[in-house]
Design an enzyme around this catalytic site. Structure first.
Site, PDB file in Angstrom:
ATOM      1  N   SER A 142      -5.012   5.927  -1.474  1.00 24.78           N
ATOM      2  CA  SER A 142      -4.123   4.951  -1.499  1.00 24.78           C
ATOM      3  C   SER A 142      -4.294   3.676  -2.261  1.00 24.78           C
ATOM      4  CB  SER A 142      -3.527   4.417  -0.013  1.00 24.78           C
ATOM      5  OG  SER A 142      -2.619   3.281  -0.231  1.00 24.78           O
ATOM      6  N   TYR A 155      -6.138   2.180   8.854  1.00 20.29           N
ATOM      7  CA  TYR A 155      -5.493   2.957   7.571  1.00 20.29           C
ATOM      8  C   TYR A 155      -6.139   2.588   6.430  1.00 20.29           C
ATOM      9  CZ  TYR A 155      -2.113   4.900   4.346  1.00 20.29           C
ATOM     10  OH  TYR A 155      -1.384   5.416   3.359  1.00 20.29           O
TER      11      TYR A 155
END
Length: 293
Positions: A142, A155
């Site tokens: 990401s 995360y």
């Protein structure tokens, strides 16, 4: 008895969002598939549709990849029965929460799925990939991998692990027949929960949003061309440039302002609408929530 002339692409988290888009894109390219997701996510139906629509072979397994034994059992089943030349590690979970409010099981599941399952599966499938004339590994990270993100904490840390793990593995396998690639997308409209959070963000962030289908199309195309790092979309590439350019403390300051507001809205919404219900992460545990900024 597996057929060495019938090659398969293995995709994790394949029932929804980006994983489903990967499955459709690979099927469109006539790649035989092995799909995996949690139980009760209609993976059987998706597999049958892909099989009939694109005239390919599709097999699937439904299991919980946060369980180490499940990862090992699945990898053994896959390598014993199929000739695999492509591995797409897509499964992952994430969200926005104040760290002190996060359920320890939720945090543990995120670490086990985003890090351990991806690492173990790559290691267990790798010997099979090395037997192929040409093989590919794509790990989904990401843009969040490039900076600490308050109110997400775990995360982006897991996505940073995926990014650095993939680049290191790529260097190790540089002289082999295996191309290793990491995908770093920005915000993706993967499900209603993610869409709701993204729609609450600024106009600039909304400009970065891409559909799972477009990201999958770009990623598979560049994977097969041997690209090492894929950042799909001009806005995401621009964001990646500025993330690396801006001092870390300023990035943390901006992230705090953005996601503190998002977390506050989320808590208000949960207090109003979800009284007496399980937390959202328990209702949809391990659904693919890839690349939420």
């Amino acid at each position: 008895m597996k057929n060495p002339n019938c090659l398969y692409t293995l995709i994790t988290g394949a029932s929804t969002g980006l994983g489903k888009a990967f499955a459709i894109e690979c099927a469109r390219r006539k790649m035989n598939l092995i799909l995996i997701s949690l139980p009760d996510e209609n993976l059987a139906k998706l597999s049958e549709i892909l099989k009939q629509t694109y005239n390919i072979e599709v097999y699937y397994k439904e299991t919980n990849l946060t369980d180490r034994k499940a990862v090992v059992d699945f990898a053994n089943w896959a390598t014993d029965n199929f000739s695999i030349n492509t591995l797409i590690n897509n499964a992952g979970i994430g969200g926005t929460q104040h760290f002190i409010d996060a359920d320890p099981d939720y945090l543990d599941n995120m670490i086990q799925l985003n890090i351990r399952a991806m690492t173990l599966l790559t290691r267990l499938i790798l010997p099979e990939l090395k037997t192929q004339g040409k093989a590919y590994i794509l790990n989904v990270s990401s843009l969040a991998a490039f900076s600490p993100v308050p109110y997400k904490t775990i995360y982006p840390a897991t996505k940073a692990f995926i990014y650095h793990f993939t680049r290191g593995l790529e260097a190790e396998l540089k002289d082999s027949s295996i191309s290793v690639c990491v995908l770093n997308p920005g915000p993706i409209m993967t499900n209603s929960d993610v869409s709701k959070r993204i729609n609450g963000q600024s106009f600039y962030i909304k400009l970065s949003i891409m559909s799972p289908e477009k990201i999958a199309r770009i990623a598979v195309k560049k994977l097969l061309r041997g690209k090492s790092v894929i950042i799909p979309g001009f806005m995401s590439q621009l964001n990646a440039f500025f993330i690396r350019l801006v001092p870390e403390n300023f990035r943390i300051f901006v992230g705090t302002r953005i996601f503190k507001r998002e977390n506050g809205k989320k808590r208000i919404h949960e207090n109003i609408d979800n009284r007496g219900k399980q937390p959202a992460w328990k209702q949809s545990d391990q659904k693919t929530v890839a690349s939420q900024l």
